[in-house]
Design a protein around this motif. Structure first.
Motif, PDB file in Angstrom:
ATOM      1  N   VAL A 199      24.890 -43.951 -28.434  1.00 56.62           N
ATOM      2  CA  VAL A 199      23.791 -44.767 -27.912  1.00 56.62           C
ATOM      3  C   VAL A 199      24.336 -45.694 -26.818  1.00 56.62           C
TER       4      VAL A 199
ATOM      5  N   LYS B  17      22.232 -47.285 -24.488  1.00 60.66           N
ATOM      6  CA  LYS B  17      21.166 -48.099 -23.883  1.00 60.66           C
ATOM      7  C   LYS B  17      21.695 -49.524 -23.636  1.00 60.66           C
TER       8      LYS B  17
ATOM      9  N   TYR C 192      25.373 -51.303 -24.433  1.00 56.42           N
ATOM     10  CA  TYR C 192      25.511 -52.506 -25.268  1.00 56.42           C
ATOM     11  C   TYR C 192      26.311 -53.584 -24.528  1.00 56.42           C
TER      12      TYR C 192
ATOM     13  N   ARG D 145       7.380 -49.469 -36.528  1.00 55.35           N
ATOM     14  CA  ARG D 145       7.268 -49.489 -35.064  1.00 55.35           C
ATOM     15  C   ARG D 145       6.875 -48.091 -34.607  1.00 55.35           C
TER      16      ARG D 145
ATOM     17  N   HIS E 138      14.333 -43.786 -38.335  1.00 57.43           N
ATOM     18  CA  HIS E 138      15.275 -44.897 -38.092  1.00 57.43           C
ATOM     19  C   HIS E 138      15.180 -45.895 -39.244  1.00 57.43           C
TER      20      HIS E 138
ATOM     21  N   GLU F   3      21.271 -52.745 -42.101  1.00 55.07           N
ATOM     22  CA  GLU F   3      22.395 -53.553 -41.598  1.00 55.07           C
ATOM     23  C   GLU F   3      22.535 -54.891 -42.321  1.00 55.07           C
TER      24      GLU F   3
ATOM     25  N   CYS G 155      22.250 -44.259 -38.117  1.00 55.46           N
ATOM     26  CA  CYS G 155      22.798 -45.188 -37.119  1.00 55.46           C
ATOM     27  C   CYS G 155      24.232 -45.533 -37.542  1.00 55.46           C
ATOM     28  N   SER G 156      24.819 -46.575 -36.961  1.00 58.17           N
ATOM     29  CA  SER G 156      26.205 -46.909 -37.321  1.00 58.17           C
ATOM     30  C   SER G 156      26.337 -47.221 -38.804  1.00 58.17           C
TER      31      SER G 156
ATOM     32  N   ARG H 217      23.621 -40.881 -34.839  1.00 54.50           N
ATOM     33  CA  ARG H 217      23.369 -41.677 -33.626  1.00 54.50           C
ATOM     34  C   ARG H 217      24.138 -42.987 -33.754  1.00 54.50           C
ATOM     35  N   VAL H 218      25.194 -43.086 -33.010  1.00 57.21           N
ATOM     36  CA  VAL H 218      26.090 -44.234 -33.187  1.00 57.21           C
ATOM     37  C   VAL H 218      26.017 -45.152 -31.971  1.00 57.21           C
ATOM     38  N   GLY H 219      25.735 -46.423 -32.244  1.00 58.87           N
ATOM     39  CA  GLY H 219      25.736 -47.424 -31.184  1.00 58.87           C
ATOM     40  C   GLY H 219      26.849 -48.424 -31.420  1.00 58.87           C
ATOM     41  N   ILE H 220      26.500 -49.541 -32.045  1.00 53.58           N
ATOM     42  CA  ILE H 220      27.388 -50.719 -32.113  1.00 53.58           C
ATOM     43  C   ILE H 220      28.818 -50.396 -32.585  1.00 53.58           C
TER      44      ILE H 220
ATOM     45  N   TYR I 206      25.213 -57.561 -31.656  1.00 54.47           N
ATOM     46  CA  TYR I 206      24.526 -56.706 -30.686  1.00 54.47           C
ATOM     47  C   TYR I 206      24.039 -57.547 -29.499  1.00 54.47           C
TER      48      TYR I 206
HETATM   49  C1  LIG Z   1      16.601 -45.118 -32.785  1.00 46.71           C
HETATM   50  C2  LIG Z   1      17.969 -45.706 -32.785  1.00 46.71           C
HETATM   51  N1  LIG Z   1      18.987 -44.979 -33.277  1.00 46.71           N
HETATM   52  C3  LIG Z   1      20.245 -45.453 -33.306  1.00 46.71           C
HETATM   53  C4  LIG Z   1      20.535 -46.727 -32.837  1.00 46.71           C
HETATM   54  C5  LIG Z   1      21.956 -47.217 -32.920  1.00 46.71           C
HETATM   55  O1  LIG Z   1      22.061 -48.244 -33.871  1.00 46.71           O
HETATM   56  P1  LIG Z   1      23.476 -48.912 -34.125  1.00 46.71           P
HETATM   57  O2  LIG Z   1      23.806 -49.649 -32.886  1.00 46.71           O
HETATM   58  O3  LIG Z   1      23.220 -49.828 -35.275  1.00 46.71           O
HETATM   59  O4  LIG Z   1      24.432 -47.808 -34.417  1.00 46.71           O
HETATM   60  C6  LIG Z   1      19.510 -47.509 -32.320  1.00 46.71           C
HETATM   61  C7  LIG Z   1      19.808 -48.851 -31.844  1.00 46.71           C
HETATM   62  O5  LIG Z   1      19.011 -49.727 -31.722  1.00 46.71           O
HETATM   63  C8  LIG Z   1      18.186 -46.986 -32.291  1.00 46.71           C
HETATM   64  O6  LIG Z   1      17.171 -47.700 -31.814  1.00 46.71           O
END
Ligand SMILES: Cc1ncc(COP(=O)(O)O)c(C=O)c1O
Length: 379
Positions: free
Chosen positions: A30, A32, A36, A131, A161, A166, A199-200, A215-218, A364
């Protein structure tokens, strides 16, 4: 450069490899919000040659276009909403989109037909986040209609999601969401459909959430999503759940140069509103970073930075473009010297978690709000 961000490519690659090893699934990174806050271009410069990443996730079509400019090989999923013009750009460029409602699918079908392309969509399922997303029954119903009503749409994925994974060590709500998703999947049988939820936090804690893509972000950027996620990991680790210790390595450091060093007399004020007055003869430095740069004004008078390997308290209010810190106890500090706002110097560390706790927010937000104009340097 009076302030800059340093990006550790080694740490980024370490974190992403960790998620690949942990999940052994397709990896959606991720990126976006300017990756980050790390700097989209710089992050992609590192990841474009990483074969372990299958997908990038972004929020908008404009972000997707920026990604494509640097890396046009990997798949790109736009997680946010697109208006009609953006949707056309998305379709022409072959990006994938989420589909949060049947109405959205209908419009995607119409636009794709007009442009003579296919719309590749991931159905977004509402499992309790409140949402964007369609009810599970709506999604199930769609697959039971033959032929599929939207001939220009290719449903390539289905996902949901977590709403409450968290900020808590109680994961019962997440389990309920997962159950709703699993119940839906049991009702549809579409070969090759990419299923994703994780997610993370869930990727770190719950293998049953992995499905086909994580789907990994933070945590790709080296942070635990929260203290509670870390506590949950420690608890599970006690029971011998993890084969490998999980070490996340922060990717971003934030540096600045000292503008001025000066000595104030007893009782002198520092900064706007005279919110701090010296108790003693006090040496201060002026730091050329302010809330415009993303150094939150709530950190006024409470955060610390690192100066010559020593923690130094911020004194007075954070201004738009500068703030002050006390360095009475720090030796050999001169204008032009480098100081650390986020990062490590010797044994001292200040990280986004520290600043988030002080500012009453989450890591974040501390990271994502670092001004994109600050130069990012890849180390
Ligand atoms: C739909 C979706 N998936 C995955 C993520 C990633 O989340 P994280 O940063 O907690 O891994 C986000 C982040 O906001 C998200 O909106």
């Amino acid at each position: 450069m009076k302030t800059h961000i340093e990006i550790s490519s080694d740490n980024l690659v370490h974190n992403l490899n960790l998620f690949k090893r942990l999940s052994n699934r397709k990896l959606m990174f991720v990126v976006k919000a300017n990756a980050y806050g790390h700097g989209l271009k710089e992050i992609l410069g590192i990841t474009k040659d990483l074969p372990i990443i299958d997908y990038y996730a972004v929020d908008s079509v404009s972000e997707a276009l920026q990604v494509k400019q640097v890396d046009n090989k990997k798949r790109i999923l736009v997680l946010g909403w697109s208006d009609k013009e953006e949707m056309e750009t998305l379709l022409i460029n072959g990006f994938e989109t989420i589909a949060p409602s049947p109405d959205f699918l209908k419009e995607a079908d119409r636009l794709a037909g007009k442009l003579k392309v296919k719309a590749n969509v991931h159905l977004k399922i509402e499992t309790g986040t409140g949402r964007m997303g369609m009810a599970p029954a709506q999604a199930a119903g769609m697959f039971n209609v033959s032929p599929f009503p939207y001939s220009n749409v290719r449903v390539v994925g289905i996902y949901s999601h977590f709403a409450n994974i968290e900020d808590t060590t109680d994961h019962s709500y997440a389990q309920q969401q997962l159950e709703i998703f699993n119940n839906l999947l049991a009702k549809i049988n579409v070969p090759g459909l990419l299923r994703h939820f994780s997610c993370s936090a869930s990727s770190l804690l719950f293998p049953e959430t992995y499905f086909d893509i994580v789907r990994v972000g933070i945590s790709g950027y080296g942070y635990w999503p929260s203290k509670q996620t870390y506590i949950s990991y420690i608890e599970q680790d006690k029971n011998g759940k993890y084969l490998h210790k999980i070490e996340l390595k922060p990717v971003l450091s934030w540096y600045a140069k000292v503008v001025q060093v000066k000595t104030l007399e007893v009782g002198d004020p520092i900064g706007y509103g005279l919110s701090y007055r010296t108790f003693n003869k006090t040496k201060i430095i002026v730091v050329p970073v302010g809330y415009y740069d993303g150094y939150d004004r709530k950190l006024s008078n409470i955060s610390t930075i690192i100066v010559n390997g020593v923690k130094a308290p911020v004194r007075g209010r954070i201004c738009m473009d500068m703030f002050m810190a006390e360095v009475t106890h720090v030796k050999n500090i001169r204008a032009g010297d480098r100081i650390t706002l986020i990062g490590r110097e010797g044994n001292e560390v200040v990280d986004a978690d520290d600043l988030a706790e002080l500012a009453g927010t989450i890591n974040y937000e501390i990271l994502a709000r670092i001004n994109p104009l600050i130069p990012r340097i890849v180390a």
